[in-house]
Enzyme design. Structure first.
Site, PDB file in Angstrom:
ATOM      1  CE  LYS A   1      32.368 -27.075  67.431  1.00  0.00           C
ATOM      2  NZ  LYS A   1      32.344 -27.854  66.220  1.00  0.00           N
TER       3      LYS A   1
ATOM      4  CD  GLU B   1      24.632 -19.728  68.495  1.00  0.00           C
ATOM      5  OE1 GLU B   1      25.428 -20.324  67.751  1.00  0.00           O
ATOM      6  OE2 GLU B   1      24.246 -18.576  68.281  1.00  0.00           O
TER       7      GLU B   1
ATOM      8  CE  LYS C   1      28.451 -18.936  67.806  1.00  0.00           C
ATOM      9  NZ  LYS C   1      27.586 -19.029  66.630  1.00  0.00           N
TER      10      LYS C   1
ATOM     11  CD  GLU D   1      31.812 -31.515  66.541  1.00  0.00           C
ATOM     12  OE1 GLU D   1      31.595 -30.360  66.119  1.00  0.00           O
ATOM     13  OE2 GLU D   1      32.907 -32.085  66.415  1.00  0.00           O
TER      14      GLU D   1
HETATM   15  P1  ATP Z   1      35.632 -28.550  64.385  1.00  0.00           P
HETATM   16  O1  ATP Z   1      36.491 -29.731  64.176  1.00  0.00           O
HETATM   17  O2  ATP Z   1      35.269 -28.326  65.821  1.00  0.00           O
HETATM   18  O3  ATP Z   1      34.460 -28.484  63.474  1.00  0.00           O
HETATM   19  P2  ATP Z   1      36.700 -26.311  62.967  1.00  0.00           P
HETATM   20  O4  ATP Z   1      38.145 -25.952  62.924  1.00  0.00           O
HETATM   21  O5  ATP Z   1      36.052 -26.737  61.698  1.00  0.00           O
HETATM   22  O6  ATP Z   1      36.604 -27.414  64.097  1.00  0.00           O
HETATM   23  P3  ATP Z   1      35.862 -24.486  64.928  1.00  0.00           P
HETATM   24  O7  ATP Z   1      36.011 -23.032  64.860  1.00  0.00           O
HETATM   25  O8  ATP Z   1      36.845 -25.163  65.767  1.00  0.00           O
HETATM   26  O9  ATP Z   1      35.875 -25.097  63.477  1.00  0.00           O
HETATM   27  O10 ATP Z   1      34.412 -24.848  65.427  1.00  0.00           O
HETATM   28  C1  ATP Z   1      33.366 -24.169  64.848  1.00  0.00           C
HETATM   29  C2  ATP Z   1      32.693 -25.056  63.830  1.00  0.00           C
HETATM   30  O11 ATP Z   1      31.559 -25.651  64.433  1.00  0.00           O
HETATM   31  C3  ATP Z   1      32.170 -24.215  62.698  1.00  0.00           C
HETATM   32  O12 ATP Z   1      33.102 -24.207  61.632  1.00  0.00           O
HETATM   33  C4  ATP Z   1      30.865 -24.863  62.317  1.00  0.00           C
HETATM   34  O13 ATP Z   1      31.081 -25.729  61.225  1.00  0.00           O
HETATM   35  C5  ATP Z   1      30.479 -25.706  63.523  1.00  0.00           C
HETATM   36  N1  ATP Z   1      29.277 -25.217  64.241  1.00  0.00           N
HETATM   37  C6  ATP Z   1      28.233 -25.984  64.609  1.00  0.00           C
HETATM   38  N2  ATP Z   1      27.327 -25.290  65.301  1.00  0.00           N
HETATM   39  C7  ATP Z   1      27.785 -24.009  65.384  1.00  0.00           C
HETATM   40  C8  ATP Z   1      27.286 -22.818  65.975  1.00  0.00           C
HETATM   41  N3  ATP Z   1      26.151 -22.788  66.653  1.00  0.00           N
HETATM   42  N4  ATP Z   1      28.046 -21.693  65.845  1.00  0.00           N
HETATM   43  C9  ATP Z   1      29.222 -21.705  65.178  1.00  0.00           C
HETATM   44  N5  ATP Z   1      29.743 -22.820  64.593  1.00  0.00           N
HETATM   45  C10 ATP Z   1      29.039 -23.971  64.696  1.00  0.00           C
END
Ligand code: ATP
Length: 645
Positions: free
Chosen positions: A300, A298, A468, A463
């Site tokens: 991000k 997906e 998944k 990003e």
């Molecule tokens: P990051 O700094 O990468 O946002 P994080 O600690 O907030 O880190 P991670 O679990 O590392 O969170 O990365 C997932 C984050 O990416 C989610 O919290 C969400 O906000 C964002 N995101 C964007 N697109 C998606 C997607 N398709 N599926 C899941 N999360 C997504």
């Protein structure tokens, strides 16, 4: 129950660094509360977690060191200057409070502090509003200091400062509750498992503890509100806890008044703790981790996480990554979702199909240009006001990218595989350009196609990609940084696999062009085991000149007189900050360092992990220091890096 009992337990907890010992000490406390004062378990758990309400309620103490010192002065008759100078010497206001108290004589012994009285006073402090609020707060805190005995004043200060410094985090509290329930089941209803100690050997007891802890964690993840979970635990017992505490955006009818603080809570719209992803360094690692598993890719999106609750009465609530209520920040989004819901019976234009009554969507909100039909960079989103936003004043439009469905029409989907959740989501909602879309995805295992998809994501201002699992091992795991979700950011490809969210610990004065600002910052990760922060790097790049000035102004508000005792570093900074601010940092790689302390004792007996070539990416106002990158994550990255070489 006397607060002194809890304060003595805190003292004991501070003296050991061993997690199992801490769990044991705390479990003993919980067991006696369950046996003797079950109705007080809620306040005790809250005090041990150092919380006063769930995050989405937004209740804050709003007390700084100045207010604490003023209250201390007024309760002990000492001058503010004396207290300030003691504070500079000791570096710990809690210690100053105890020393000040012991010099004070009173004619009549004040009424002893109880767990309930301390907790409700903290609630009253948080609820003090209006012009007189500071005077009121000082008076309330003063009443606590006057009545405090032994080391109670120290922990009162720490409750007020939001950091107990006893090396206990919420997970430890929940494990202790699990242990307590194994030995002393808190049920009026008899437990399903026979917990009689005579019949169980120590291995079985341990198994039961783990089982209990998992049940409590599940309840707290799906319904992160102790006001609901603890009374249910006491009333129905551990075996029936999950029947009463589970995910649900419903219900306008379940309203209750908290026995402790008299606040009214609505069960509706309790956010569940979000699932998080593990970092990967590239396509080879993705294929290696998910070999022989069905997975999907997906985009991000680069915005803010939004957990959207749609309730059957038309209410829409939006919660942030940290379970804070962000509904007021996105009135445009709420309205568009609400409008379409109302429209849905008449027209086909809606995001919701007519037969949808309630739902919880997991999504990312991004800034969006509705004329050009394109996603805008994250920085645009940060220019939106955070509070009291008027829809008419909104200049930066947003679009929701839904990527998961957790609940629909009264049914939890958490245990369904992602493939099923995704297909239900696609059936239930209709996208609307520029307002509501599904995360763009592709099901492929072909390395070339994965690379193309990653390039496409980067081109679309994302990003990177998320990867998944689809069917096996593909349930939604609240509160977990799970292996079922991998993230691959464009930055990873030339870095260590992920950016790190680090706590700003200290600074050095700038020289040359940077004179007058802080030119270099000391940053570190959060070690929940020892409840401290371990330095990882000195960072002086990634800042523009304006940003340096802006950050200096912000950080000046967080300066403390002395290196905080919870900082573990061999660096000596001229300026130290209280642990409050988190920044996202990128680096080239991780290395063993003699001056930094990340994972010291694990990766090397006396040296820690340090970052090479750190660079500021951005501020992370959406993260608290407890959400900063943990020592365990840093160790995992370090070990992964070795593995990849
Ligand atoms: P990051 O700094 O990468 O946002 P994080 O600690 O907030 O880190 P991670 O679990 O590392 O969170 O990365 C997932 C984050 O990416 C989610 O919290 C969400 O906000 C964002 N995101 C964007 N697109 C998606 C997607 N398709 N599926 C899941 N999360 C997504």
């Amino acid at each position: 129950m006397p607060y002194l009992v809890v304060a003595r337990v805190f003292e004991k907890l501070a003296k050991t660094t061993k997690r199992l010992e801490k769990i044991d000490i705390m479990a003993c406390l919980f067991r006696s509360v369950i046996l003797l004062r079950p109705t007080e378990l809620l306040a005790v758990v809250y005090l041990c977690c150092n919380q006063i309400a769930p995050p989405y309620v937004g209740l804050e103490l709003g007390v700084g060191d100045q207010v604490i010192m003023k209250s201390l002065g007024e309760s002990t008759g000492r001058s503010l200057n004396d207290i300030k100078s003691d504070f500079t010497k000791a570096g710990d206001l809690g210690v100053v409070a105890v020393a000040s108290r012991s010099r004070q004589c009173t004619i009549f012994a004040p009424r002893m502090l109880t767990v309930q009285s301390v907790f409700s006073t903290l609630i009253s402090v948080a609820n003090s509003e209006g012009k007189q609020s500071m005077t009121q707060k000082v008076r309330l805190i003063q009443s606590l200091f006057v009545a405090s005995r032994e080391t109670e004043a120290k922990f009162i200060v720490r409750h007020l400062q939001g950091k107990l410094r006893i090396g206990v985090n919420e997970q430890t509290v929940l494990a202790a509750l699990g242990r307590a329930c194994a030995f002393t089941p808190p049920a009026k209803v008899p437990p399903v498992v026979d917990m009689s100690k005579e019949l169980m050997n120590s291995e079985q007891m341990e198994e039961l503890e783990c089982h209990n802890t998992a049940l409590i964690k599940k309840a707290v993840c799906e319904l992160p509100n102790y006001e609901l979970v603890i009374p249910a635990l006491v009333r129905y017992g551990i075996d029936h806890l999950n029947e009463h505490c589970h995910i649900s955006p419903e219900c306008n009818t379940i309203v209750y008044v908290c026995v402790l603080c008299k606040m009214i809570y609505f069960k509706q719209g309790v956010p569940i703790k979000v699932m998080l992803a593990k970092p990967t360094k590239g396509i080879a690692e993705i294929l290696e981790r998910f070999k022989s598993m069905k997975f999907t890719l997906e985009f991000k999106y680069d915005g803010e996480r939004a957990q959207i609750h749609i309730l059957s009465d038309g209410t829409v609530k939006i919660f942030s990554r940290n379970a804070e209520n962000a509904t007021a920040k996105f009135p445009d989004l709420v309205n568009s979702i609400r409008k379409v819901k109302c429209n849905c019976k008449k027209k086909k234009k809606s995001h919701l199909k007519p037969d949808i009554t309630s739902a919880i969507i997991d999504s990312e909100v991004v800034a969006y240009d509705r004329k050009e039909h394109k996603i805008l960079p994250f920085q645009q989103l940060t220019t939106r006001k955070r509070k009291d936003v008027n829809e008419a004043d909104v200049t930066v439009q947003v679009c929701v990218y839904a990527f998961d469905l957790l609940f629909i029409n009264g049914q939890s989907l958490l245990s369904e595989p992602f493939e099923v959740r995704r297909s239900k989501m696609h059936q239930a909602f209709e996208p609307k350009q520029g307002e509501f879309a599904f995360a763009h995805y592709k099901d492929t295992t072909d390395p070339e196609e994965i690379q193309q998809f990653l390039d496409l994501a980067v081109e679309a201002c994302c990003e990177g990609i998320m990867v998944k699992t689809l069917d096996i091992d593909a349930t939604y795991e609240p509160a977990k940084r799970s292996r079922k979700w991998l993230k691959c950011k464009k930055d990873y490809l030339d870095g260590v696999g992920d950016t790190l969210d680090l706590v700003v610990m200290g600074a050095f004065h700038g020289t040359g062009k940077r004179t007058g600002t802080y030119g270099t910052y000391l940053l570190g990760c959060c070690n929940s085991e020892n409840d401290n922060f371990q330095s990882l790097c000195k960072c002086a790049t990634g800042f523009s000149d304006e940003q340096l000035k802006e950050l200096t102004d912000v950080m000046k508000n967080h300066v403390v007189g002395k290196k905080p005792s919870e900082y573990e570093t061999h660096m000596d900074c001229p300026i130290w900050f209280e642990p409050k601010i988190v920044w996202e940092i990128k680096c080239a790689d991780l290395t063993i360092s003699p001056v930094h302390c990340g994972g010291v004792g694990v990766v090397h007996e006396s040296k820690g992990i340090g970052l090479r070539f750190p660079r500021l990416v951005r501020k992370r106002d959406d993260k608290s220091v407890d959400d900063a990158t943990s020592t365990d994550q840093v160790i995992e990255m370090f070990q992964n890096q070795k593995h990849m070489q």
